[in-house]
Design a protein around this motif. Structure first.
Motif, PDB file in Angstrom:
ATOM      1  N   ILE A 141       0.836  -1.198   0.000  1.00  0.00           N
ATOM      2  CA  ILE A 141       0.000   0.000   0.000  1.00  0.00           C
ATOM      3  C   ILE A 141       0.874   1.253   0.000  1.00  0.00           C
ATOM      4  O   ILE A 141       0.648   2.186  -0.779  1.00  0.00           O
ATOM      5  CB  ILE A 141      -0.977  -0.023   1.198  1.00  0.00           C
ATOM      6  N   CYS A 142       1.902   1.286   0.850  1.00  0.00           N
ATOM      7  CA  CYS A 142       2.817   2.440   0.893  1.00  0.00           C
ATOM      8  C   CYS A 142       3.535   2.613  -0.442  1.00  0.00           C
ATOM      9  O   CYS A 142       3.645   3.731  -0.956  1.00  0.00           O
ATOM     10  CB  CYS A 142       3.839   2.269   2.006  1.00  0.00           C
ATOM     11  N   ALA A 143       4.027   1.528  -0.989  1.00  0.00           N
ATOM     12  CA  ALA A 143       4.742   1.599  -2.267  1.00  0.00           C
ATOM     13  C   ALA A 143       3.823   2.116  -3.369  1.00  0.00           C
ATOM     14  O   ALA A 143       4.248   2.910  -4.219  1.00  0.00           O
ATOM     15  CB  ALA A 143       5.295   0.230  -2.639  1.00  0.00           C
ATOM     16  N   SER A 144       2.573   1.706  -3.353  1.00  0.00           N
ATOM     17  CA  SER A 144       1.654   2.158  -4.399  1.00  0.00           C
ATOM     18  C   SER A 144       1.365   3.648  -4.273  1.00  0.00           C
ATOM     19  O   SER A 144       1.236   4.342  -5.293  1.00  0.00           O
ATOM     20  CB  SER A 144       0.355   1.350  -4.361  1.00  0.00           C
ATOM     21  N   PHE A 145       1.289   4.169  -3.046  1.00  0.00           N
ATOM     22  CA  PHE A 145       1.097   5.611  -2.884  1.00  0.00           C
ATOM     23  C   PHE A 145       2.320   6.384  -3.365  1.00  0.00           C
ATOM     24  O   PHE A 145       2.189   7.449  -3.969  1.00  0.00           O
ATOM     25  CB  PHE A 145       0.748   5.971  -1.436  1.00  0.00           C
ATOM     26  N   VAL A 146       3.521   5.859  -3.112  1.00  0.00           N
ATOM     27  CA  VAL A 146       4.739   6.507  -3.606  1.00  0.00           C
ATOM     28  C   VAL A 146       4.736   6.516  -5.130  1.00  0.00           C
ATOM     29  O   VAL A 146       5.008   7.548  -5.760  1.00  0.00           O
ATOM     30  CB  VAL A 146       6.003   5.802  -3.060  1.00  0.00           C
ATOM     31  N   LEU A 147       4.402   5.383  -5.746  1.00  0.00           N
ATOM     32  CA  LEU A 147       4.349   5.311  -7.207  1.00  0.00           C
ATOM     33  C   LEU A 147       3.307   6.267  -7.778  1.00  0.00           C
ATOM     34  O   LEU A 147       3.525   6.894  -8.823  1.00  0.00           O
ATOM     35  CB  LEU A 147       4.063   3.880  -7.662  1.00  0.00           C
ATOM     36  N   MET A 148       2.190   6.387  -7.089  1.00  0.00           N
ATOM     37  CA  MET A 148       1.131   7.279  -7.572  1.00  0.00           C
ATOM     38  C   MET A 148       1.569   8.743  -7.466  1.00  0.00           C
ATOM     39  O   MET A 148       1.279   9.540  -8.363  1.00  0.00           O
ATOM     40  CB  MET A 148      -0.153   7.034  -6.774  1.00  0.00           C
ATOM     41  N   ILE A 149       2.273   9.107  -6.393  1.00  0.00           N
ATOM     42  CA  ILE A 149       2.783  10.478  -6.268  1.00  0.00           C
ATOM     43  C   ILE A 149       3.808  10.758  -7.364  1.00  0.00           C
ATOM     44  O   ILE A 149       3.779  11.823  -7.991  1.00  0.00           O
ATOM     45  CB  ILE A 149       3.377  10.719  -4.857  1.00  0.00           C
ATOM     46  N   LEU A 150       4.706   9.812  -7.604  1.00  0.00           N
ATOM     47  CA  LEU A 150       5.689   9.986  -8.679  1.00  0.00           C
ATOM     48  C   LEU A 150       4.998  10.171 -10.024  1.00  0.00           C
ATOM     49  O   LEU A 150       5.396  11.019 -10.836  1.00  0.00           O
ATOM     50  CB  LEU A 150       6.641   8.787  -8.727  1.00  0.00           C
ATOM     51  N   GLN A 151       3.945   9.386 -10.266  1.00  0.00           N
ATOM     52  CA  GLN A 151       3.218   9.501 -11.529  1.00  0.00           C
ATOM     53  C   GLN A 151       2.463  10.824 -11.614  1.00  0.00           C
ATOM     54  O   GLN A 151       2.372  11.415 -12.682  1.00  0.00           O
ATOM     55  CB  GLN A 151       2.254   8.322 -11.710  1.00  0.00           C
ATOM     56  N   ALA A 152       1.926  11.301 -10.501  1.00  0.00           N
ATOM     57  CA  ALA A 152       1.218  12.582 -10.496  1.00  0.00           C
ATOM     58  C   ALA A 152       2.180  13.719 -10.825  1.00  0.00           C
ATOM     59  O   ALA A 152       1.825  14.640 -11.571  1.00  0.00           O
ATOM     60  CB  ALA A 152       0.549  12.813  -9.141  1.00  0.00           C
ATOM     61  N   VAL A 153       3.397  13.662 -10.299  1.00  0.00           N
ATOM     62  CA  VAL A 153       4.397  14.683 -10.622  1.00  0.00           C
ATOM     63  C   VAL A 153       4.773  14.598 -12.105  1.00  0.00           C
ATOM     64  O   VAL A 153       4.906  15.626 -12.779  1.00  0.00           O
ATOM     65  CB  VAL A 153       5.633  14.555  -9.703  1.00  0.00           C
ATOM     66  N   ALA A 154       4.916  13.385 -12.626  1.00  0.00           N
ATOM     67  CA  ALA A 154       5.200  13.224 -14.053  1.00  0.00           C
ATOM     68  C   ALA A 154       4.055  13.791 -14.899  1.00  0.00           C
ATOM     69  O   ALA A 154       4.287  14.432 -15.930  1.00  0.00           O
ATOM     70  CB  ALA A 154       5.429  11.754 -14.388  1.00  0.00           C
ATOM     71  N   HIS A 155       2.836  13.566 -14.447  1.00  0.00           N
ATOM     72  CA  HIS A 155       1.664  14.107 -15.148  1.00  0.00           C
ATOM     73  C   HIS A 155       1.686  15.632 -15.110  1.00  0.00           C
ATOM     74  O   HIS A 155       1.366  16.296 -16.116  1.00  0.00           O
ATOM     75  CB  HIS A 155       0.394  13.553 -14.499  1.00  0.00           C
ATOM     76  N   LEU A 156       2.059  16.190 -13.979  1.00  0.00           N
ATOM     77  CA  LEU A 156       2.161  17.644 -13.852  1.00  0.00           C
ATOM     78  C   LEU A 156       3.222  18.201 -14.814  1.00  0.00           C
ATOM     79  O   LEU A 156       2.997  19.222 -15.473  1.00  0.00           O
ATOM     80  CB  LEU A 156       2.503  18.034 -12.411  1.00  0.00           C
ATOM     81  N   ILE A 157       4.349  17.533 -14.912  1.00  0.00           N
ATOM     82  CA  ILE A 157       5.398  17.967 -15.835  1.00  0.00           C
ATOM     83  C   ILE A 157       4.891  17.923 -17.268  1.00  0.00           C
ATOM     84  O   ILE A 157       5.112  18.847 -18.063  1.00  0.00           O
ATOM     85  CB  ILE A 157       6.676  17.118 -15.648  1.00  0.00           C
ATOM     86  N   ARG A 158       4.161  16.867 -17.609  1.00  0.00           N
ATOM     87  CA  ARG A 158       3.573  16.781 -18.958  1.00  0.00           C
ATOM     88  C   ARG A 158       2.584  17.916 -19.204  1.00  0.00           C
ATOM     89  O   ARG A 158       2.546  18.490 -20.292  1.00  0.00           O
ATOM     90  CB  ARG A 158       2.866  15.447 -19.144  1.00  0.00           C
TER      91      ARG A 158
END
Length: 168
Positions: A141-158
Motif C-alpha cells: 500500500i505504501c509503495a503504491s502511494f509513492v508510485l502514484m505520487i511519482l506519476q502525479a508529478v510526471a503528469h504535472l510535468i507533462r
C-alpha cells in the motif's frame, strides 16, 4: 522543458508501466485463489487462508495498477465540460487538480507509512483464523502511494509542457 524533467517522466512512466503490467496478472492470481477456495469447499476441506489472500491480492491489483491507469489517462473523469476544452485548457485544469491529488496522496502515504511501521514493530497480524502478518500488504500500500505520487508529478510535468506548447 529541461532534460531532467524529460528523464524523470521517462523513468517514472517506465517503472509504472512495468509495475502496472505486473499488477494486471494479479487478477489471475486472485481467480486461482478463489478457484482453489471453491474446490476445497466442494471436497469439504475449506482452506482458511483463501478469503484474506484474495482480498490482499485485490488490494495489490487495485493499488499497484492505479499509477498505470493514471499514466494511460484511463482514469474516471467528469467529461461534461472537460471534453470540450482545448488541449492547453485541459492541461491547465489537470495541473490545478493534480496538486489536490498530490496533497491527498501525501496524506494517505503519511497514514499508511505510520501503519506500516507499527505493523513491523509489533508484528501485527490479522484477527482471523489464519492470522497472517499485515506488514506485507501494508508495504505494498505504501509503495503504491509513492508510485502514484511519482506519476502525479510526471503528469504535472507533462501538463506544464503542453501548456508551454512542448511535448514530452
Amino acid at each position: 522543458m529541461p532534460d531532467w524533467s524529460r528523464t524523470y517522466v521517462r523513468y517514472v512512466e517506465a517503472l509504472n508501466y512495468r509495475v502496472g503490467r505486473f499488477a494486471m496478472y494479479l487478477l489471475f492470481v486472485m481467480m486461482g485463489i478463489l478457484l482453489w477456495s471453491s474446490i476445497t469447499k466442494i471436497i469439504h476441506l475449506p482452506a482458511i487462508w483463501t478469503l484474506e489472500m484474495a482480498q490482499f491480492t485485490l488490494v495489490a491489483y487495485y493499488l499497484l495498477g492505479a499509477p498505470y491507469t493514471f499514466q494511460l489517462d484511463t482514469n474516471v473523469r467528469m467529461d461534461l465540460l472537460y471534453a470540450r476544452q482545448s488541449p492547453k485548457t485541459k492541461a491547465i485544469w489537470d495541473a490545478i487538480t493534480v496538486f489536490v491529488l498530490i496533497f491527498y496522496l501525501g496524506v494517505m502515504l503519511y497514514g499508511s507509512f505510520g501503519s506500516m511501521v507499527y505493523s513491523f514493530e509489533v508484528g501485527e497480524r490479522a484477527a482471523s483464523g489464519w492470522r497472517p502478518y499485515l506488514w506485507p500488504i501494508k508495504s505494498i500500500i505504501c509503495a503504491s502511494f509513492v508510485l502514484m505520487i511519482l506519476q502525479a508529478v510526471a503528469h504535472l510535468i507533462r501538463d506544464i509542457a503542453i501548456w508551454r506548447g512542448e511535448e514530452i
